[in-house]
Design a protein around this motif. Structure first.
Motif, PDB file in Angstrom:
ATOM      1  N   LYS A 140     -20.770 -22.432  41.149  1.00 43.37           N
ATOM      2  CA  LYS A 140     -20.137 -23.749  41.065  1.00 43.37           C
ATOM      3  C   LYS A 140     -19.023 -23.754  40.022  1.00 43.37           C
ATOM      4  N   TRP A 141     -19.276 -23.098  38.885  1.00 45.35           N
ATOM      5  CA  TRP A 141     -18.211 -22.985  37.876  1.00 45.35           C
ATOM      6  C   TRP A 141     -16.996 -22.270  38.463  1.00 45.35           C
ATOM      7  N   THR A 142     -17.263 -21.223  39.241  1.00 43.00           N
ATOM      8  CA  THR A 142     -16.175 -20.436  39.819  1.00 43.00           C
ATOM      9  C   THR A 142     -15.212 -21.311  40.613  1.00 43.00           C
ATOM     10  N   GLU A 143     -15.755 -22.228  41.380  1.00 46.28           N
ATOM     11  CA  GLU A 143     -14.920 -23.072  42.226  1.00 46.28           C
ATOM     12  C   GLU A 143     -14.063 -24.030  41.416  1.00 46.28           C
ATOM     13  N   VAL A 144     -14.626 -24.614  40.357  1.00 45.06           N
ATOM     14  CA  VAL A 144     -13.908 -25.681  39.654  1.00 45.06           C
ATOM     15  C   VAL A 144     -13.079 -25.171  38.475  1.00 45.06           C
ATOM     16  N   ALA A 145     -13.244 -23.913  38.098  1.00 44.62           N
ATOM     17  CA  ALA A 145     -12.651 -23.397  36.864  1.00 44.62           C
ATOM     18  C   ALA A 145     -11.170 -23.737  36.670  1.00 44.62           C
ATOM     19  N   PRO A 146     -10.289 -23.499  37.651  1.00 50.12           N
ATOM     20  CA  PRO A 146      -8.865 -23.752  37.387  1.00 50.12           C
ATOM     21  C   PRO A 146      -8.544 -25.199  37.037  1.00 50.12           C
ATOM     22  N   LEU A 147      -9.366 -26.154  37.482  1.00 46.32           N
ATOM     23  CA  LEU A 147      -9.098 -27.563  37.205  1.00 46.32           C
ATOM     24  C   LEU A 147      -9.141 -27.876  35.717  1.00 46.32           C
ATOM     25  N   TYR A 148      -9.799 -27.030  34.942  1.00 47.91           N
ATOM     26  CA  TYR A 148      -9.968 -27.297  33.524  1.00 47.91           C
ATOM     27  C   TYR A 148      -8.813 -26.790  32.663  1.00 47.91           C
ATOM     28  N   TYR A 149      -7.833 -26.181  33.294  1.00 44.50           N
ATOM     29  CA  TYR A 149      -6.667 -25.687  32.576  1.00 44.50           C
ATOM     30  C   TYR A 149      -5.475 -26.604  32.821  1.00 44.50           C
ATOM     31  N   ASN A 150      -4.514 -26.547  31.906  1.00 41.70           N
ATOM     32  CA  ASN A 150      -3.312 -27.355  32.026  1.00 41.70           C
ATOM     33  C   ASN A 150      -2.638 -27.098  33.372  1.00 41.70           C
ATOM     34  N   GLN A 179     -11.340 -27.259  45.617  1.00 42.96           N
ATOM     35  CA  GLN A 179     -11.774 -27.298  44.217  1.00 42.96           C
ATOM     36  C   GLN A 179     -12.257 -28.688  43.827  1.00 42.96           C
ATOM     37  N   GLN A 180     -11.567 -29.707  44.301  1.00 46.84           N
ATOM     38  CA  GLN A 180     -11.969 -31.077  43.999  1.00 46.84           C
ATOM     39  C   GLN A 180     -13.330 -31.398  44.625  1.00 46.84           C
ATOM     40  N   ALA A 181     -13.539 -30.916  45.846  1.00 47.85           N
ATOM     41  CA  ALA A 181     -14.834 -31.128  46.496  1.00 47.85           C
ATOM     42  C   ALA A 181     -15.942 -30.398  45.753  1.00 47.85           C
ATOM     43  N   ALA A 182     -15.644 -29.195  45.269  1.00 46.92           N
ATOM     44  CA  ALA A 182     -16.636 -28.422  44.516  1.00 46.92           C
ATOM     45  C   ALA A 182     -16.989 -29.121  43.213  1.00 46.92           C
ATOM     46  N   LEU A 183     -16.020 -29.779  42.601  1.00 48.47           N
ATOM     47  CA  LEU A 183     -16.303 -30.518  41.375  1.00 48.47           C
ATOM     48  C   LEU A 183     -17.321 -31.618  41.638  1.00 48.47           C
ATOM     49  N   GLY A 184     -17.181 -32.297  42.758  1.00 49.65           N
ATOM     50  CA  GLY A 184     -18.157 -33.318  43.109  1.00 49.65           C
ATOM     51  C   GLY A 184     -19.551 -32.740  43.291  1.00 49.65           C
ATOM     52  N   GLN A 185     -19.647 -31.580  43.920  1.00 48.05           N
ATOM     53  CA  GLN A 185     -20.948 -30.939  44.112  1.00 48.05           C
ATOM     54  C   GLN A 185     -21.561 -30.533  42.780  1.00 48.05           C
ATOM     55  N   LEU A 186     -20.732 -30.078  41.878  1.00 49.21           N
ATOM     56  CA  LEU A 186     -21.214 -29.674  40.563  1.00 49.21           C
ATOM     57  C   LEU A 186     -21.752 -30.865  39.790  1.00 49.21           C
ATOM     58  N   LEU A 187     -21.044 -31.991  39.866  1.00 43.67           N
ATOM     59  CA  LEU A 187     -21.410 -33.160  39.082  1.00 43.67           C
ATOM     60  C   LEU A 187     -22.636 -33.886  39.599  1.00 43.67           C
ATOM     61  N   LEU A 188     -22.795 -33.885  40.896  1.00 44.95           N
ATOM     62  CA  LEU A 188     -23.767 -34.802  41.495  1.00 44.95           C
ATOM     63  C   LEU A 188     -25.081 -34.153  41.883  1.00 44.95           C
ATOM     64  N   ALA A 189     -25.272 -32.874  41.587  1.00 44.55           N
ATOM     65  CA  ALA A 189     -26.536 -32.219  41.930  1.00 44.55           C
ATOM     66  C   ALA A 189     -26.904 -31.217  40.848  1.00 44.55           C
ATOM     67  N   PRO A 190     -28.197 -31.090  40.531  1.00 46.00           N
ATOM     68  CA  PRO A 190     -28.616 -30.091  39.542  1.00 46.00           C
ATOM     69  C   PRO A 190     -28.319 -28.676  40.039  1.00 46.00           C
ATOM     70  N   ALA A 191     -28.127 -27.767  39.103  1.00 46.46           N
ATOM     71  CA  ALA A 191     -27.977 -26.355  39.453  1.00 46.46           C
ATOM     72  C   ALA A 191     -29.351 -25.795  39.790  1.00 46.46           C
ATOM     73  N   SER A 192     -29.458 -25.108  40.916  1.00 46.71           N
ATOM     74  CA  SER A 192     -30.760 -24.621  41.376  1.00 46.71           C
ATOM     75  C   SER A 192     -31.150 -23.289  40.748  1.00 46.71           C
ATOM     76  N   SER A 193     -30.167 -22.560  40.210  1.00 45.01           N
ATOM     77  CA  SER A 193     -30.426 -21.262  39.594  1.00 45.01           C
ATOM     78  C   SER A 193     -29.237 -20.898  38.720  1.00 45.01           C
ATOM     79  N   ASP A 194     -29.405 -19.857  37.913  1.00 44.67           N
ATOM     80  CA  ASP A 194     -28.290 -19.402  37.086  1.00 44.67           C
ATOM     81  C   ASP A 194     -27.110 -18.985  37.955  1.00 44.67           C
TER      82      ASP A 194
END
Length: 326
Positions: A212-222, A191-206
């Motif tokens: 990308k959201w799917t991978e990082v989603a749990p990190l945003y909760y308590n 999940q931490q690695a996916a967060l880096g991919q999300l932050l550092l590259a544009p989204a290529s499609s919807d």
């Protein structure tokens, strides 16, 4: 994975991920486990008929949903690149005493997508909010801006202060300078690695944005521990927009409203989740610089107090609305 502020700034994508968790898919811990409570945490309740549809605003059609009766309360979703669904049904109990309006900002959700996303600017997004509320027959209202929606809400408060009865700033900031991650970040290495991919590259499609959201989603909760079933449910209702996500990142290159905060004279409430993934170098910056603003931390929330502590969030909103003049 740790990503420095300098790296974020160079990539031009600092805060748009502030709204990721409410839109992840059913994988990566979203649908199972104990979570912070069973879905639905807040049963849907509405006083008054729900209406929805497209409204012509500044030459484009914006999709809105309105429910309840009473003082108008407008919710601005984050992203950019998401849609309004992640607010509901959590905010619905407030509809017994307020008219709740959620809408998809330009280029997102069911609203029109522009020919060029260069049309999106803070000025345009604020102007859309002004025009939409007028088209709905609303003169003054409470504006709730969550995450990136808080950036737009602050811009709106500076451009159209006479339209606001109150301002609620949820898990947001007036600049990007003090932006840091929670430490320890939590979650899994993947999940931490996916967060880096999300932050550092544009989204290529919807769909790429959704994955990308799917991978990082749990990190945003308590404690990286979302309420059971919430992520999968919101995901299946959300319409993603990579174009808006990428444009939202570009707009942050010059985002800094700190020096203008003292000019905001609208009653303002600021809140954060104590377990938010994002730690601003000075969480109190908004409350310290907006005259008379209040500050609250939701002790058992991450980036989504209205999802993670819905009953407390509704009490908080009721108290703020009751405190407004007139």
């Amino acid at each position: 994975m740790r990503i420095s502020r300098r790296t974020f700034n160079a990539a031009g994508s600092i805060f748009s991920i502030l709204s990721a968790a409410g839109c992840g898919g059913g994988g990566s811990g979203g649908g199972g486990g104990s979570g912070n409570g069973a879905w639905p945490a807040a049963p849907s309740f509405a006083s008054g008929a729900e209406t929805s549809g497209l409204v012509s605003v500044n030459g484009k059609n914006l999709y809105h949903v309105s429910v309840g009766k009473g003082i108008p309360v407008v919710f601005l979703h984050g992203g950019l690149g998401l849609s309004h669904e992640y607010f509901r049904p959590f905010i619905d109990p407030l509809a017994d005493s307020a008219r709740l309006i959620c809408y998809d900002q330009l280029g997102q959700g069911k609203s029109d997508r522009p020919t060029s996303y260069d049309e999106l600017s803070f000025e345009r997004l604020s102007s859309d909010c002004d025009a939409l509320t007028r088209a709905l027959g609303i003169e003054k209202f409470v504006l709730v801006g969550h995450s990136y929606g808080g950036f737009v809400a602050l811009d709106f408060a500076l451009r159209f202060p006479h339209r606001l009865a109150g301002l609620v700033l949820s898990c947001t900031a007036p600049d990007t300078a003090s932006f840091v991650q929670r430490n320890p970040l939590g979650g899994t290495p993947a999940q931490q690695a996916a967060l880096g991919q999300l932050l550092l590259a544009p989204a290529s499609s919807d769909e790429d944005l959704r994955k990308k959201w799917t991978e990082v989603a749990p990190l945003y909760y308590n404690n990286a521990n979302p309420p059971a079933g919430v992520i999968a449910d919101v995901d299946q209702r959300t319409i993603y927009s990579a174009g808006a996500f990428n444009r939202g990142n570009q707009l942050l290159a010059s985002y800094n409203l700190v020096s203008r905060l003292p000019s905001i004279n609208v009653p303002t409430a600021v809140h954060y989740g104590a377990g938010d993934i994002w730690r601003f170098g000075d969480d109190e910056k908004l409350a310290k610089n907006i005259p008379g603003a209040t500050l609250k931390y939701f002790a058992n929330s991450g980036h989504w107090p209205f999802q993670e502590e819905p009953a407390e969030f509704i009490r908080y909103m009721r108290s703020f609305i009751a405190s407004l003049p007139g």
